[in-house]
Motif scaffolding. Structure first.
Motif, short mmCIF file in Angstrom:
data_model
loop_
_atom_site.label_atom_id
_atom_site.label_comp_id
_atom_site.label_asym_id
_atom_site.label_seq_id
_atom_site.Cartn_x
_atom_site.Cartn_y
_atom_site.Cartn_z
N CYS A 1 15.38 2.49 -1.14
CA CYS A 1 14.36 1.66 -1.76
C CYS A 1 13.00 2.24 -1.40
N CYS A 2 11.99 1.89 -2.15
CA CYS A 2 10.68 2.50 -1.92
C CYS A 2 9.58 1.50 -2.29
N LEU A 3 8.84 1.06 -1.28
CA LEU A 3 7.74 0.11 -1.47
C LEU A 3 6.45 0.76 -0.99
N VAL A 4 5.46 0.80 -1.86
CA VAL A 4 4.19 1.45 -1.55
C VAL A 4 3.03 0.53 -1.90
N GLY A 5 2.04 0.46 -1.01
CA GLY A 5 0.80 -0.25 -1.30
C GLY A 5 -0.38 0.67 -1.05
N VAL A 6 -1.33 0.67 -1.96
CA VAL A 6 -2.55 1.47 -1.82
C VAL A 6 -3.75 0.57 -2.05
N ILE A 7 -4.67 0.56 -1.09
CA ILE A 7 -5.94 -0.15 -1.27
C ILE A 7 -7.01 0.91 -1.46
N TRP A 8 -7.72 0.82 -2.59
CA TRP A 8 -8.76 1.80 -2.88
C TRP A 8 -9.83 1.15 -3.75
N LYS A 9 -11.08 1.25 -3.33
CA LYS A 9 -12.22 0.69 -4.07
C LYS A 9 -12.02 -0.79 -4.38
N GLY A 10 -11.51 -1.55 -3.40
CA GLY A 10 -11.38 -2.99 -3.55
C GLY A 10 -10.22 -3.43 -4.42
N THR A 11 -9.37 -2.48 -4.81
CA THR A 11 -8.21 -2.81 -5.66
C THR A 11 -6.94 -2.45 -4.92
N LEU A 12 -5.95 -3.33 -5.04
CA LEU A 12 -4.63 -3.10 -4.45
C LEU A 12 -3.66 -2.68 -5.54
N TYR A 13 -2.97 -1.58 -5.28
CA TYR A 13 -1.88 -1.12 -6.15
C TYR A 13 -0.59 -1.22 -5.35
N VAL A 14 0.42 -1.87 -5.93
CA VAL A 14 1.72 -1.98 -5.27
C VAL A 14 2.78 -1.46 -6.23
N ALA A 15 3.60 -0.53 -5.76
CA ALA A 15 4.69 0.01 -6.56
C ALA A 15 5.99 -0.17 -5.79
N ASN A 16 7.06 -0.50 -6.51
CA ASN A 16 8.30 -0.88 -5.82
C ASN A 16 9.54 -0.45 -6.58
N LEU A 17 10.50 0.08 -5.81
CA LEU A 17 11.88 0.30 -6.27
C LEU A 17 12.80 -0.38 -5.28
N GLY A 18 13.69 -1.24 -5.73
CA GLY A 18 14.64 -1.85 -4.81
C GLY A 18 14.24 -3.25 -4.40
N ASP A 19 14.66 -3.67 -3.19
CA ASP A 19 14.46 -5.06 -2.79
C ASP A 19 13.64 -5.24 -1.52
N SER A 20 12.87 -4.21 -1.11
CA SER A 20 11.81 -4.48 -0.14
C SER A 20 10.76 -5.33 -0.86
N ARG A 21 9.85 -5.91 -0.11
CA ARG A 21 8.98 -6.92 -0.74
C ARG A 21 7.57 -6.87 -0.17
N ALA A 22 6.59 -7.10 -1.05
CA ALA A 22 5.19 -7.23 -0.64
C ALA A 22 4.67 -8.59 -1.05
N LEU A 23 3.93 -9.24 -0.13
CA LEU A 23 3.32 -10.54 -0.38
C LEU A 23 1.83 -10.45 -0.10
N VAL A 24 1.07 -11.34 -0.73
CA VAL A 24 -0.31 -11.58 -0.32
C VAL A 24 -0.41 -13.02 0.16
N GLY A 25 -1.07 -13.20 1.29
CA GLY A 25 -1.36 -14.55 1.78
C GLY A 25 -2.77 -14.92 1.38
N SER A 26 -2.93 -15.95 0.55
CA SER A 26 -4.23 -16.36 0.02
C SER A 26 -4.52 -17.79 0.40
N LEU A 27 -5.80 -18.07 0.62
CA LEU A 27 -6.20 -19.44 0.90
C LEU A 27 -6.27 -20.23 -0.39
N GLY A 28 -5.53 -21.33 -0.42
CA GLY A 28 -5.54 -22.19 -1.59
C GLY A 28 -6.36 -23.44 -1.33
N ARG A 29 -6.02 -24.50 -2.01
CA ARG A 29 -6.74 -25.76 -1.83
C ARG A 29 -6.51 -26.31 -0.44
N SER A 30 -7.49 -27.03 0.06
CA SER A 30 -7.43 -27.65 1.39
C SER A 30 -7.23 -26.62 2.49
#
Length: 387
Positions: free
Chosen positions: A142-171
């Motif tokens: 499997c192959c999971l890649v994340g690239v942060i460049w110029k304020g943009t996140l690129y995520v590419a994935n093959l297989g069942d590894s996983r990427a999440l973002v934790g964001s502040l929601g309401r309250s």
């Protein structure tokens, strides 16, 4: 069947005790199969990195590359052996840098090109070596890649590894958003996709040993490697029953084109989690982001790892303090190799473009060296020559 690999690789699969700043009262401190770097800097914040080995030979490979204005994360969960995941770790990032410099940018197409070049390179390696090492045709990753460049996140994935973002929601509550799709036959939509792509093959997915498997062998539907499931020339003979197909394939049954997500990072995006599927077997997305949000940054990847290991041992009716005394190989009966990278996003650093060292950190390997992450310099030079 890969016992010879244990002898050749043991010299650099030692846990990284002298780099891992472990607290003595942490249960993972004396787990000889755990490696970590508790907190390091990257282009727009800090990151925490942890790995635990379960297999006799570590099949998870991983890296974090930091540089001026850019951050790269790679998690490569191998299967059938470590050859494919090691090859990806040595080559995919270099292909990305080469293509970014040649084209003057980073984009989804550049990421696809890096994946394609890595797949082609590994299949060429299989072609050159399968005569003396036929089982290399059955190794994949499997192959999971994340690239942060110029304020943009690129995520590419093959297989069942996983990427999440934790964001502040309401309250002010943290919310998990999954950025990747799991390419696994356990999911109905993946089985339907496979059946639609192979309408003439009634055995494209088969229930075996309590799980849906492609051709009755493998669960992931996309990977790098697994040449025997992509090219008829790499079919294995019956002397390898685990990987033997009853009839030659007419077309590839696994794919190597990644699913890609692009996201302009927002102030509400607080951190990213990249992990192999061994973590997600033992916790939900929301549980993971709440652990990160509610605990100190330093050692947070190790904390996630420990939570998964506690859960894995509990499922088997054993305490982690007892399980951790088992050696590699025996640990596989309790959990998989697991890799976790947590990347914190400090948005003021994105705006100020604070310089950080160009470093390459490989998971579970006791060396840290300079990175080739000079993408911006190369792109800047290209832009100046055009102007």
């Amino acid at each position: 069947m890969f016992s010879w690999l244990g002898r050749t690789s043991s010299s650099y699969l030692r846990p990284l005790g002298r780099y891992a700043r472990m607290s003595k009262d942490d249960d993972t401190a004396d787990d000889g199969l755990v490696w970590c770097r508790d907190l390091e800097k990257h282009s727009c914040g800090e990151f925490s990195f942890a790995v635990v080995q379960a297999n006799e030979v570590l099949e998870d490979q991983s890296q974090v590359e930091t540089g001026h204005g850019g951050t790269f994360v790679g998690v490569y969960d191998g299967h059938g052996g470590p050859e494919a995941s090691r090859f990806i770790c040595d080559n995919l990032f270099l292909h990305l840098i080469r293509l970014a410099r040649e084209n003057g940018t980073i984009s989804e197409d550049i990421l696809r090109g890096a994946f394609s070049a890595t797949e082609d390179g590994f299949l060429s390696l299989v072609r050159r070596t399968c005569g003396i090492q036929p089982l290399i045709a059955a190794t994949g990753s499997c192959c999971l890649v994340g690239v942060i460049w110029k304020g943009t996140l690129y995520v590419a994935n093959l297989g069942d590894s996983r990427a999440l973002v934790g964001s502040l929601g309401r309250s002010n509550k943290i919310v998990a958003e999954q950025l990747t799709s799991d390419h696994n036959a356990s999911l109905e939509e993946v089985r339907q996709e496979l059946k639609s792509l192979h309408p003439d093959d009634s055995h494209i997915v088969v229930m075996k040993n309590g799980a849906w498997r492609i051709k009755g062998i493998i669960q992931v539907s996309r990977s790098i490697g697994d040449a025997y499931l992509k090219r008829p020339e790499f079919s294995l003979d019956p002397s390898f029953p685990r990987f033997h197909l009853p009839e030659p394939i007419r077309r590839p049954v696994l794919r190597a084109d990644p699913s890609i997500c692009t996201r302009v990072l927002q102030p509400s995006d607080k951190f990213l989690i990249f992990a192999s599927d061994g973590l997600w077997e033992h916790m939900t997305n929301q549980e993971a982001v709440e652990i990160v949000f509610n605990n100190p940054r330093a050692g947070i990847a190790r904390r996630l790892l420990k939570s998964a290991l506690n859960e894995a041992s509990k499922k088997r009716g054993m305490r982690y303090n007892v399980m951790k005394k088992l050696g590699k190989g025996d640990r596989r009966f309790f959990h998989d190799d697991i890799t976790v990278v947590v990347v914190f996003l400090d948005h003021e650093m994105l705006e100020e473009k604070i310089s950080v060292p160009e470093l390459s950190v490989r998971g579970f390997i006791d060396t840290v060296g300079p990175s080739n992450f000079n993408v911006l310099q190369g792109i800047d030079a290209t832009a100046k020559s055009i102007n």
